[in-house]
Design a protein around this motif. Structure first.
Motif: not given
Length: 281
Positions: A152-156, A129-134, A194-195
């Motif tokens: 949920a969002t995902f980012q590198d 849930h929420g942010k998953v960063i790098t 999108a994921a």
């Protein structure tokens, strides 16, 4: 009954289902050295318990994980912290000079632990849930199934910071080659939808349904014979490895270390500070 270490909660969520919960909500579950090794100990506990067939990885607080603990990295205390842990790989040199200590630390605590968790011989499910960063991606991607809430969002953000991607370079296997390149080049936020469309996650549900939905999937899997589950997982992992996944990750890890060494020479720090603090879409 749930049992807690400083930063991890371990509980039997249902018969044959262990749930491990990241419990550093005030720091958005940033990955300090201590958190990573407490998490590894919890994974080992579940892996070695014959009454556990499925492992869920969840998190407390508003976000799943903000990534590496940049305060620990910035203060230069990570190399000392790892020497207080019982390491599980064969690399050494955490106190050596030059690039050696950084490479040793990241091969053990980041790349090494993530690969170790990927090969746990039981089904694992990330409840996100929420942010998953790098660096947070390196907690999610080793899991066999990923179930995410719609928020949920995902980012590198690694390329923004002058690094070629996180240490556990599973991007092309999670997103496919073209989407992986855009994800890295733009450092943009990937929504749960999108994921899911890219095949990175299995299911998207509303936040209030996340824990219940994830547990239902885990219980369904947990009814299967454990030996068959172990071998099914190993067979699928072997298909990736036979196609060269391990070689690709090793190569990318070397590139990652080169960017750190370059940034130390040019900027005096492991990252390029040019984009620090700049908002991303």
């Amino acid at each position: 009954m749930a049992q807690a270490s400083d930063l991890i909660i371990y509980e039997m969520a249902a018969p044959r289902v262990a749930r491990i919960v990241l419990n550093r909500p005030e720091r958005r579950n940033a990955q300090s050295t201590s958190l990573l090794y407490q998490l590894n100990a919890a994974f080992d506990r579940a892996a070695q318990d014959n009454d556990v067939h499925v492992i869920i990885l969840a998190a407390n607080g508003p976000h799943f994980s903000s990534g590496h603990d940049l305060d620990e990295i910035g203060a230069g205390t990570a190399h000392a912290a790892i020497q207080n842990e019982t390491t599980v790989g064969t690399w050494c040199g955490f106190g050596c000079a030059g690039a050696e200590a950084q490479m040793a630390y990241e091969r053990e605590a980041y790349f090494g632990l993530s690969e170790r968790w990927r090969n746990i011989p039981k089904p694992t499910i990330a409840q996100v849930h929420g942010k998953v960063i790098t660096g947070g991606l390196m907690l999610v991607w080793p899991c066999d199934i990923i179930i995410a809430s719609s928020d949920a969002t995902f980012q590198d953000t690694a390329v923004d910071l002058g690094v070629c991607g996180v240490e556990f370079f599973n991007h092309p296997y999670e997103l496919g080659v073209r989407k992986a390149k855009e994800f890295l080049f733009r450092s943009n936020v990937l929504t749960a939808g999108a994921a899911h469309a890219a095949g990175m996650i299995n299911h998207v549900v509303e936040r209030e349904e996340l824990a219940t939905f994830t547990l239902a999937i885990a219980e369904e899997i947990a009814r299967k014979p454990l030996f068959a589950l172990k071998l099914a997982k190993e067979a699928v992992n072997a298909a990736q490895d036979a196609a060269g996944r391990a070689t690709v990750l090793q190569s990318a890890f070397g590139h990652h270390q080169l960017t750190h060494a370059h940034n130390m020479l040019v900027h005096g720090m492991l990252m390029d500070p040019s984009n620090l603090g700049k908002p991303k879409a």
